[in-house]
Design a protein around this motif. Structure first.
Motif, PDB file in Angstrom:
ATOM      1  N   CYS A 176       0.841  -1.201   0.000  1.00 15.95           N
ATOM      2  CA  CYS A 176       0.000   0.000   0.000  1.00 15.95           C
ATOM      3  C   CYS A 176       0.879   1.254   0.000  1.00 15.95           C
ATOM      4  N   THR A 177       1.857   1.262   0.916  1.00 12.75           N
ATOM      5  CA  THR A 177       2.829   2.364   0.936  1.00 12.75           C
ATOM      6  C   THR A 177       4.216   1.756   1.131  1.00 12.75           C
ATOM      7  N   LEU A 178       5.218   2.481   0.665  1.00 18.11           N
ATOM      8  CA  LEU A 178       6.609   2.032   0.848  1.00 18.11           C
ATOM      9  C   LEU A 178       7.392   3.172   1.500  1.00 18.11           C
ATOM     10  N   GLN A 179       8.061   2.838   2.546  1.00 16.58           N
ATOM     11  CA  GLN A 179       8.863   3.847   3.235  1.00 16.58           C
ATOM     12  C   GLN A 179      10.254   3.258   3.457  1.00 16.58           C
ATOM     13  N   MET A 180      11.289   3.957   2.963  1.00 19.46           N
ATOM     14  CA  MET A 180      12.654   3.419   3.152  1.00 19.46           C
ATOM     15  C   MET A 180      13.504   4.417   3.939  1.00 19.46           C
ATOM     16  N   SER A 181      14.567   3.885   4.483  1.00 21.25           N
ATOM     17  CA  SER A 181      15.543   4.734   5.179  1.00 21.25           C
ATOM     18  C   SER A 181      16.949   4.342   4.709  1.00 21.25           C
ATOM     19  N   GLN A 199      29.493   2.224   1.291  1.00 21.63           N
ATOM     20  CA  GLN A 199      28.164   1.907   0.744  1.00 21.63           C
ATOM     21  C   GLN A 199      27.073   2.565   1.579  1.00 21.63           C
ATOM     22  N   LEU A 200      25.881   2.497   0.987  1.00 24.16           N
ATOM     23  CA  LEU A 200      24.695   2.900   1.743  1.00 24.16           C
ATOM     24  C   LEU A 200      23.847   1.660   1.982  1.00 24.16           C
ATOM     25  N   SER A 201      23.380   1.489   3.172  1.00 24.83           N
ATOM     26  CA  SER A 201      22.441   0.405   3.461  1.00 24.83           C
ATOM     27  C   SER A 201      21.029   0.989   3.378  1.00 24.83           C
ATOM     28  N   VAL A 202      20.308   0.523   2.367  1.00 28.40           N
ATOM     29  CA  VAL A 202      18.955   1.038   2.133  1.00 28.40           C
ATOM     30  C   VAL A 202      17.958  -0.046   2.535  1.00 28.40           C
ATOM     31  N   GLN A 203      16.984   0.326   3.359  1.00 27.93           N
ATOM     32  CA  GLN A 203      16.051  -0.690   3.861  1.00 27.93           C
ATOM     33  C   GLN A 203      14.652  -0.097   3.981  1.00 27.93           C
ATOM     34  N   THR A 204      13.683  -0.894   3.594  1.00 29.04           N
ATOM     35  CA  THR A 204      12.294  -0.432   3.739  1.00 29.04           C
ATOM     36  C   THR A 204      11.814  -0.688   5.157  1.00 29.04           C
ATOM     37  N   ALA A 205      10.761   0.024   5.523  1.00 27.94           N
ATOM     38  CA  ALA A 205      10.004  -0.350   6.721  1.00 27.94           C
ATOM     39  C   ALA A 205       9.214  -1.617   6.369  1.00 27.94           C
ATOM     40  N   PRO A 206       8.710  -2.360   7.374  1.00 24.80           N
ATOM     41  CA  PRO A 206       7.887  -3.543   7.027  1.00 24.80           C
ATOM     42  C   PRO A 206       6.835  -3.179   5.981  1.00 24.80           C
ATOM     43  N   VAL A 207       6.809  -4.006   4.912  1.00 23.38           N
ATOM     44  CA  VAL A 207       5.930  -3.699   3.776  1.00 23.38           C
ATOM     45  C   VAL A 207       4.559  -4.348   4.005  1.00 23.38           C
ATOM     46  N   ARG A 208       3.531  -3.528   3.965  1.00 19.28           N
ATOM     47  CA  ARG A 208       2.175  -4.035   4.245  1.00 19.28           C
ATOM     48  C   ARG A 208       1.218  -3.633   3.129  1.00 19.28           C
ATOM     49  N   ASP A 209       0.106  -4.415   3.015  1.00 21.86           N
ATOM     50  CA  ASP A 209      -0.941  -4.033   2.069  1.00 21.86           C
ATOM     51  C   ASP A 209      -1.856  -3.005   2.723  1.00 21.86           C
ATOM     52  N   CYS A 210      -2.885  -2.599   2.027  1.00 18.70           N
ATOM     53  CA  CYS A 210      -3.739  -1.514   2.529  1.00 18.70           C
ATOM     54  C   CYS A 210      -4.613  -1.954   3.705  1.00 18.70           C
ATOM     55  N   SER A 211      -4.671  -3.282   3.963  1.00 16.58           N
ATOM     56  CA  SER A 211      -5.427  -3.757   5.126  1.00 16.58           C
ATOM     57  C   SER A 211      -4.500  -4.036   6.306  1.00 16.58           C
ATOM     58  N   GLY A 212      -3.205  -3.773   6.141  1.00 18.34           N
ATOM     59  CA  GLY A 212      -2.259  -3.973   7.236  1.00 18.34           C
ATOM     60  C   GLY A 212      -1.622  -5.340   7.266  1.00 18.34           C
ATOM     61  N   ASN A 213      -1.908  -6.192   6.257  1.00 12.08           N
ATOM     62  CA  ASN A 213      -1.275  -7.513   6.209  1.00 12.08           C
ATOM     63  C   ASN A 213       0.139  -7.399   5.656  1.00 12.08           C
ATOM     64  N   ALA A 214       1.043  -8.173   6.234  1.00 12.45           N
ATOM     65  CA  ALA A 214       2.421  -8.163   5.724  1.00 12.45           C
ATOM     66  C   ALA A 214       2.442  -8.731   4.314  1.00 12.45           C
ATOM     67  N   VAL A 215       3.048  -7.998   3.414  1.00  3.01           N
ATOM     68  CA  VAL A 215       3.187  -8.479   2.033  1.00  3.01           C
ATOM     69  C   VAL A 215       4.149  -9.666   2.041  1.00  3.01           C
ATOM     70  N   PRO A 216       3.839 -10.748   1.319  1.00  5.69           N
ATOM     71  CA  PRO A 216       4.639 -11.969   1.443  1.00  5.69           C
ATOM     72  C   PRO A 216       6.092 -11.800   1.002  1.00  5.69           C
ATOM     73  N   ASP A 217       6.962 -12.523   1.680  1.00  5.87           N
ATOM     74  CA  ASP A 217       8.365 -12.571   1.288  1.00  5.87           C
ATOM     75  C   ASP A 217       8.456 -13.026  -0.165  1.00  5.87           C
ATOM     76  N   GLY A 218       9.389 -12.488  -0.857  1.00  3.33           N
ATOM     77  CA  GLY A 218       9.539 -12.837  -2.266  1.00  3.33           C
ATOM     78  C   GLY A 218       8.977 -11.766  -3.185  1.00  3.33           C
ATOM     79  N   THR A 219       8.097 -10.924  -2.653  1.00  2.00           N
ATOM     80  CA  THR A 219       7.579  -9.821  -3.474  1.00  2.00           C
ATOM     81  C   THR A 219       8.742  -8.889  -3.831  1.00  2.00           C
TER      82      THR A 219
END
Lengths: 164, 292
Positions: free
Chosen positions: B206-211, B218-238
């Motif tokens: 639903c939204t993507l937020q990285m830091s 190097q830079l270590s770039v990482q997203t916050a936990p990725v969720r769909d619009c209902s708050g479910n964790a998007v499956p690994d592998g996406t």
């Protein structure tokens, strides 16, 4: 109206090769359910259904259930096969000659995996033993038919006759 | 042609039957029989005969002493349809008729198709179910019957619909729930029930937020936990795509989500712009100023 006429003509042309042909009238679909039925699908399903009557006639007349295999599947296939086996054991055979069909598709399942049609059929039926006709009757009944797709055609899965 | 001759012969058989009726040989056939129920056909006359009953559903016979009834036990004739009956004495038909076998009205079996078996959460009318209702002998019950559909989702919410069959068929559509997991889709008509399991999976991010954190050169770039619009964790592998733009050069790295987050190491170039996206969803953009 135009669609019904078009279908009737198309089916009449496609079935002209069979010789002793029944009259076929196709009513426009009266569907319950959300899925719309493409005209190609409608034409193919009705064509395949009408062809199934040919194999049914031959199978029951010759007591050869294997002739059903191309057109019938599942419950319809099992029931018709069983009836043919039973009449063969009794030493009789039955002859069905369809004279007229009035077909209308009434249900196309949302998954697209089944089409239901109603058909008011006028047909002649006979029971024969050896070469002798034991009884001959003219029948008009309604058929409730469910077709499901196979790899190459629509096959009859439910084939049930009932009073009008 | 063959059919025509045959049906002329049928007319001759009819003439023989009329003569038999004149001789007092007849039978009384019920107009309609419920599938699987016991019934009898009364005959008049005398002497032995054979009664044949045949239709597209079944064929059977009974040896009959004319003047007595021919009995059919419960379950003997169970396939719905129109049946011809003919009484044959010696080799001659002496009486004939026809009758209908109709389905019993008690549903005993459902043919329940539910589709799809797996779908994202929160999809309106995403689940369809269609049912055909049969009696104990597999005859389609064509009289109208109420069918209850219920979809129980992992959140505990239940969607219910009652649909009346038309010509033995009923169908409905349901929304997938908000929470991932197995949903139970149940159809019921009378005492007959059938259950299908629908796997509800998280939707698209639903939204993507990285830091960004410096990590040596190097830079270590990482997203916050990725969720769909209902708050479910998007499956690994996406797949999540990180793009770095520097001096007019663009490089993209596609990374699968692992343990709920996507992470990548990218060159630390002062003035570079890093963005993140997954599918049609774009996340935030960070301009790296060399740690200042």
């Amino acid at each position: 109206m135009n669609r019904a006429l078009l279908l009737s003509c198309a089916l009449a042309v496609s079935s002209a090769a069979f010789g002793d042909q029944p009259q076929v009238h196709v009513e426009p679909p009266h569907l319950q359910g959300p899925l719309t039925l493409a005209q190609q699908t409608e034409t193919a399903a009705i064509r395949d259904y009408l062809e199934s009557w040919k194999s049914l006639q031959t199978a029951f007349d010759q007591n050869q259930a294997a002739l059903l295999d191309a057109d019938f599947v599942g419950t319809a296939h099992d029931k018709l096969t069983s009836a043919i086996d039973e009449q063969a054991k009794l030493g009789i055979h039955t002859r069905y000659q369809d004279r007229a069909h009035n077909v209308q598709i009434v249900f196309y399942s949302p998954d697209g995996l089944s089409i239901q049609l109603l058909d008011t059929v006028d047909y002649d039926a006979q029971i024969l033993k050896g070469g002798a006709v034991l009884t001959s009757q003219h029948v008009r009944r309604r058929y409730v038919v469910v077709l499901t797709p196979t790899q190459v055609r629509w096959a009859v899965r439910i084939f049930q006759e009932e009073p009008q | 042609m063959r059919g025509g001759i045959s049906f002329v012969l049928g007319a001759l058989a009819l003439a023989a039957l009329q003569a038999s009726v004149a001789a007092g040989e007849s039978m009384t056939i019920p107009k309609q029989v419920t599938a699987g129920s016991a019934f009898s056909i009364q005959t008049t006359g005398s002497g032995p005969a054979v009664l044949y009953v045949a239709g597209p559903g079944q064929a059977l016979s009974r040896n009959v002493q004319m003047g007595e009834p021919a009995s059919f036990a419960s379950g003997a004739l169970h396939q719905a349809g129109h049946y011809l009956a003919v009484l044959v004495k010696g080799s001659s038909p002496v009486a004939d008729g026809s009758f209908d076998v109709v389905p019993a009205n008690q549903p005993a079996k459902l043919s329940f198709l539910a589709k799809p078996s797996r779908l994202p959460v929160g999809l309106r009318n995403g689940i369809s179910g269609s049912v055909y209702v049969f009696d104990a002998y597999g005859n389609l019950i064509t009289t109208p019957l109420p069918v209850s559909f219920a979809l129980s989702t992992p959140s505990g919410a239940v969607q219910k619909r009652v649909v009346t069959t038309q010509n033995g068929a009923a169908s409905t559509q349901m929304d997938s729930g908000a929470k991932e997991g197995a949903a139970k889709f149940i159809a019921q008509a009378g005492a007959a029930t059938s259950t299908r399991v629908i796997e509800q999976v998280p939707g698209d991010p639903c939204t993507l937020q990285m830091s960004v954190q410096p990590s040596g050169q190097q830079l270590s770039v990482q997203t916050a936990p990725v969720r769909d619009c209902s708050g479910n964790a998007v499956p690994d592998g996406t797949i999540v795509s990180f793009t770095e733009k520097y001096n007019g050069i663009q490089s993209t790295v596609d990374v699968p989500i692992k343990r709920g987050v996507a992470q990548v190491e990218m060159p630390a170039r002062p003035g570079a712009t890093i963005s993140v996206a997954s599918g049609v969803v774009a996340g935030n953009e960070i301009r790296w100023e060399g740690g200042r």
